[in-house]
Write a protein that holds these residues in place. Structure first.
Motif, short mmCIF file in Angstrom:
data_model
loop_
_atom_site.label_atom_id
_atom_site.label_comp_id
_atom_site.label_asym_id
_atom_site.label_seq_id
_atom_site.Cartn_x
_atom_site.Cartn_y
_atom_site.Cartn_z
N CYS A 196 63.82 97.16 45.76
CA CYS A 196 64.58 98.65 45.08
C CYS A 196 65.44 98.81 46.15
O CYS A 196 65.21 98.93 47.79
CB CYS A 196 62.98 99.37 45.17
SG CYS A 196 62.97 100.63 45.05
N LEU B 216 59.36 102.87 52.14
CA LEU B 216 59.87 101.35 50.87
C LEU B 216 59.30 100.26 51.60
O LEU B 216 58.38 99.12 51.43
CB LEU B 216 61.09 101.47 50.14
CG LEU B 216 61.28 102.43 49.45
CD1 LEU B 216 63.01 102.29 48.65
CD2 LEU B 216 60.52 102.61 48.47
N GLN C 79 61.04 106.65 43.68
CA GLN C 79 60.72 105.77 44.37
C GLN C 79 59.28 105.64 45.60
O GLN C 79 59.04 105.01 46.17
CB GLN C 79 62.19 104.59 45.10
CG GLN C 79 63.48 104.20 44.57
CD GLN C 79 64.34 105.65 43.66
OE1 GLN C 79 64.09 106.29 43.41
NE2 GLN C 79 65.25 104.84 43.48
N ALA D 165 56.20 103.50 45.40
CA ALA D 165 55.96 103.11 47.18
C ALA D 165 54.65 103.45 47.40
O ALA D 165 53.69 102.96 47.68
CB ALA D 165 56.56 103.35 48.33
N ALA E 144 55.67 99.01 43.47
CA ALA E 144 57.08 99.13 43.76
C ALA E 144 57.19 97.49 44.90
O ALA E 144 57.76 96.92 45.88
CB ALA E 144 58.18 99.40 44.56
N LYS E 145 55.87 97.23 45.43
CA LYS E 145 55.54 96.22 46.36
C LYS E 145 55.80 94.81 46.00
O LYS E 145 55.86 94.37 44.83
CB LYS E 145 53.87 96.34 46.68
CG LYS E 145 53.27 95.06 47.60
CD LYS E 145 51.78 95.10 47.78
CE LYS E 145 51.34 94.28 49.08
NZ LYS E 145 49.57 94.44 49.08
N THR F 227 57.79 96.72 50.35
CA THR F 227 58.61 96.62 48.79
C THR F 227 60.11 95.94 49.89
O THR F 227 60.17 96.04 51.24
CB THR F 227 59.72 97.86 48.94
OG1 THR F 227 58.28 98.65 47.98
CG2 THR F 227 60.31 97.62 47.60
#
Length: 89
Positions: free
Chosen positions: A19, A29, A5, A9, A14-15, A34
């Motif tokens: 998550c 995050l 993760q 990030a 993961a934008k 995220t």
């Protein structure tokens, strides 16, 4: 799972996606845009992105993972053993 993760990030992967991860990592995050999912859900799935907060989320994580691969987990409610095999080239 924690490092995955963090890498996602940092890479911006993961934008704008859901998550979850061990709660002390939440600020990283959130700072990467995220959408944070509380770890009590154990696992979060957003399209092909599947994450879990801790090892306690492994059963749910593996169910999402197997379904994403087109597999199925079935059987009695007794203990199940799952073995994943693969090769890397």
């Amino acid at each position: 799972m924690l490092f995955g993760q963090l890498i996602m990030a940092a890479a911006g992967v993961a934008k704008d996606r859901k998550c979850t991860v061990f709660s002390p990592v939440k600020p990283v995050l959130v700072a990467s845009s995220t959408h944070w999912v509380e770890p009590d859900t154990m696992a979060a799935k957003d399209g092909n992105l599947i994450t879990a907060a801790t090892y306690e989320g492994h059963p749910e994580f593996i169910q999402h993972f197997m379904k994403a691969l087109g597999g199925n987990i079935s059987g009695s409610n007794k203990k199940k053993i799952l073995s994943l095999w693969g090769t890397f080239k």
